[in-house]
Design an enzyme around this catalytic site. Structure first.
Site, mmCIF file in Angstrom:
data_model
loop_
_atom_site.group_PDB
_atom_site.id
_atom_site.type_symbol
_atom_site.label_atom_id
_atom_site.label_comp_id
_atom_site.label_asym_id
_atom_site.label_seq_id
_atom_site.Cartn_x
_atom_site.Cartn_y
_atom_site.Cartn_z
ATOM 1 N N SER A 142 -9.791 -1.520 6.821
ATOM 2 C CA SER A 142 -9.235 -1.227 5.496
ATOM 3 C C SER A 142 -8.477 -2.374 4.842
ATOM 4 O O SER A 142 -8.073 -2.251 3.686
ATOM 5 C CB SER A 142 -8.320 -0.008 5.565
ATOM 6 O OG SER A 142 -9.079 1.164 5.625
ATOM 7 N N LYS A 163 0.850 -1.196 0.000
ATOM 8 C CA LYS A 163 0.000 0.000 0.000
ATOM 9 C C LYS A 163 0.884 1.243 0.000
ATOM 10 O O LYS A 163 1.961 1.254 0.616
ATOM 11 C CB LYS A 163 -0.891 -0.044 1.245
ATOM 12 C CG LYS A 163 -2.038 0.950 1.263
ATOM 13 C CD LYS A 163 -2.893 0.716 2.512
ATOM 14 C CE LYS A 163 -4.088 1.633 2.597
ATOM 15 N NZ LYS A 163 -4.917 1.366 3.789
ATOM 16 N N SER A 217 -9.759 1.021 2.707
ATOM 17 C CA SER A 217 -8.948 1.880 1.867
ATOM 18 C C SER A 217 -7.840 1.153 1.097
ATOM 19 O O SER A 217 -7.287 1.718 0.167
ATOM 20 C CB SER A 217 -8.308 2.961 2.730
ATOM 21 O OG SER A 217 -7.423 2.379 3.682
#
Lengths: 99, 492
Positions: free
Chosen positions: B175, B76, B151
């Site tokens: 997330s 990420k 996310s």
């Protein structure tokens, strides 16, 4: 719970954010909706519940100790929008006043 | 084996081929990009920074005897990496390069893993759909008109469509588990403090935890084994050694799972409930025992979370001011206008909304009514979980209340978006581990999942249950959007 226009201006100032005039009312309503939802917590029985800042872990965190790694100032400032000789460059903070 | 097939291999098998000398680390590292990802990525947009040259250099430097030798891992964009920019999906970090690797990145590299690139995300991890990214949205590989969750939507989607067998995300309120559920892959949020956060850009410091994605339960255990454990550079890591998860395939015979069915009586998609019931039946067939009881409704956790997380975010994100990182508004004439202009132009709408909310909750006159109340509610929620785990070894519940929703469906209604985290947020407030397990696709071909939650340091139990569900589950097929169907193997 509804946030007033004055509240919104005050928190925007504290957060160092500018709210465009055409966004202010919509934003005020969005924040008010979330705060109204959070009012649900009033229905929860919180007797005997002290505030907790961290997740209850049940296990002590490790002792703080550093291993000697260091970050060179030139590398630390290399990602800044403006830097020189390992320092961050910012606009003037204090105006020069003639003595 | 041609590279066309290499990308299908589990991480454990890919690494074994590299260790035995049958496969070059560089070929393993590039396997995803030589598979269907080359075509799929154009539509899905899971990746925001990547370079074949960086992968080749990393593969050349990777130890060949490591547990992850040659395995590509998408990470990420809020994890600091030396070889790619770290931008958190935000304009305010435009072009920023970290001067160091996050501890989890350094551990990946030391085990032979290769950073495949940086995965797309909601800006500063604030969102549940990966639509709030300055780089544009990621799409769900099962249906391009739908969101991959968020996310950590980029890493989840990349693992789902075959770019890499493993990925790293971060989970502050769900997330990792929610996008794993929306993309049909496994997603683990470890116990708070089990994975180092040194080099993870902070959002809500009492909630943030690095999380893991994989297509197989065994790969998840492999990755956890490499990454978990104390870090002298993160004072919030737990001091004791991490749980041993090597017995991830030991089954669930004799374990008790909590079944808080009051949570999905209403407001949960019938097809999600159906998937959950089949998961419970599978666990029972594998020798686990169901323990029904009522649990505190998730809405209280959502209310608590959006006060605690935004308060912490408003404080953490104060550091982005145009002085030290990335973007600066060049029109500013003094320091004050530098801060205000940079932050107003650099942060997107959802980040600004949350900073304002958190500032409000912490401001004079409202602090006790909101922030302190939320902290007390957090104590109560932690106790609820502790009491539940006196009755069972882990909880079974949905990961999400709905199937993946359409792009644009919730972006204009923040509260509706926040409520999509209703089943995941509690674990972050209580600091416990959670694991999202893919189940059979819905009748419309969309991923469904079940979620497992356990007490602190119960990762081994959760992985055993995830494996028990994996060998019995029918995860269905991928590739509807691309008319290219294939199934991830799940059987032994």
């Amino acid at each position: 719970m509804s946030i007033s226009r004055e509240d919104l201006e005050r928190i925007a100032e504290l957060a160092r954010l500018e709210i465009p005039a055409d966004r202010a009312e919509a934003l005020r309503l969005e924040l008010s909706a979330v705060l109204s939802f959070a009012e649900a917590l009033r229905k929860l029985d919180l007797a005997g519940c002290e505030p907790s800042q961290f997740a209850p872990s049940g296990v002590p965190m490790r002792v703080d100790e550093l291993d000697g790694r260091k970050l060179d100032p030139a590398r630390a400032t290399a990602g800044a929008p403006e830097s020189e000789d390992g320092y961050f460059i910012v606009p003037p903070i204090v105006d020069y006043i003639e003595p | 084996m041609s590279s066309e097939e290499l990308w299908r291999l589990p991480a454990a098998q890919l690494a074994e081929r590299v260790r035995s000398g049958k496969l070059a680390a560089a070929a393993a590292a590039e396997s995803g990009w030589e598979g269907p990802a080359r075509v799929w990525e154009r539509d899905v947009h899971a990746v925001v920074h990547e370079a074949a040259s960086a992968r080749a250099r990393a593969a050349a430097a990777a130890p060949r005897d490591g547990a992850l030798a040659g395995v590509p891992v998408l990470v990420k964009d809020n994890l600091c990496t030396l070889d790619y920019p770290t931008t958190c999906g935000s304009r305010i970090l435009e072009g920023y390069r970290s001067p160091y690797d996050a501890t989890v990145i350094a551990r990946l590299r030391a085990a032979g893993g290769v950073i495949a690139g940086k995965g797309n995300m909601d800006e500063f991890a604030m969102g549940s759909s990966t639509e709030f990214s300055a780089y544009g949205p990621t799409r769900n590989p099962f249906d391009l008109s739908r969101v991959p969750g968020g996310s950590s939507g980029g890493p989840a989607a990349a693992v789902a469509y075959g770019l890499c067998p493993l990925a790293l995300g971060s989970d502050t309120g769900g997330s990792v588990r929610q996008p794993a559920a929306f993309c049909g892959v496994f997603g683990l949020k470890p116990t708070y403090g089990r994975l180092s956060r040194y080099g993870l850009v902070a959002f809500g410091s009492s909630l943030d935890q690095v999380g893991l994605f994989a297509r197989h339960a065994g790969d998840l255990a492999l990755l956890y084994g490499v990454l978990a454990g104390p870090d002298p550079w993160d004072r919030t890591t737990r001091g004791a050694p991490a749980p041993d998860v090597s017995a991830w395939d030991a089954g669930v015979e004799g374990l008790r799972f909590g079944w808080p069915a009051n949570l999905w009586k209403e407001g949960v998609d019938a097809e999600i409930v159906e998937a959950l019931e089949s998961a419970a039946a599978d666990l029972e067939k594998a020798g686990a025992r169901r323990v029904p009881f009522d649990f505190l409704p998730g809405e209280y956790a959502v209310a608590t979370y959006y006060l605690v997380a935004t308060a912490e975010a408003s404080s953490n994100l104060a550091r982005f001011d145009g002085v030290r990182y990335g973007f600066r508004d060049r029109e500013a004439t003094d320091v004050r206008s530098l801060y205000t202009r940079t932050r107003s132009a650099g942060f997107g709408p959802e980040v600004q909304r949350r900073i304002l909310l958190g500032t409000y909750a912490l401001s004079a006159g409202y602090y006790d009514a909101y922030y302190v109340t939320a902290q007390r509610a957090r104590t109560r929620i932690g106790r609820e979980y502790a009491q539940a785990f006196e009755k069972c070894d882990f909880l079974l519940m949905p990961a999400t209340p709905t199937l993946p929703f359409r792009l644009g469906e919730k972006t204009s209604d923040p509260l509706a978006m926040y409520l999509s985290d209703v089943f995941t947020i509690g674990a972050n407030l209580a600091g416990i581990p959670g694991l999202s397990v893919p189940r059979a696709l819905s009748r419309g071909g969309l991923p469904r999942a079940a979620q497992l939650l356990g007490p602190h340091d119960s990762e081994a139990v959760l992985l055993r249950a995830a494996r028990a569900l994996e060998v019995r589950g029918d995860r269905g097929r991928m590739g509807r959007a691309h008319h290219q169907e294939f199934a991830w193997p799940t059987k032994r």
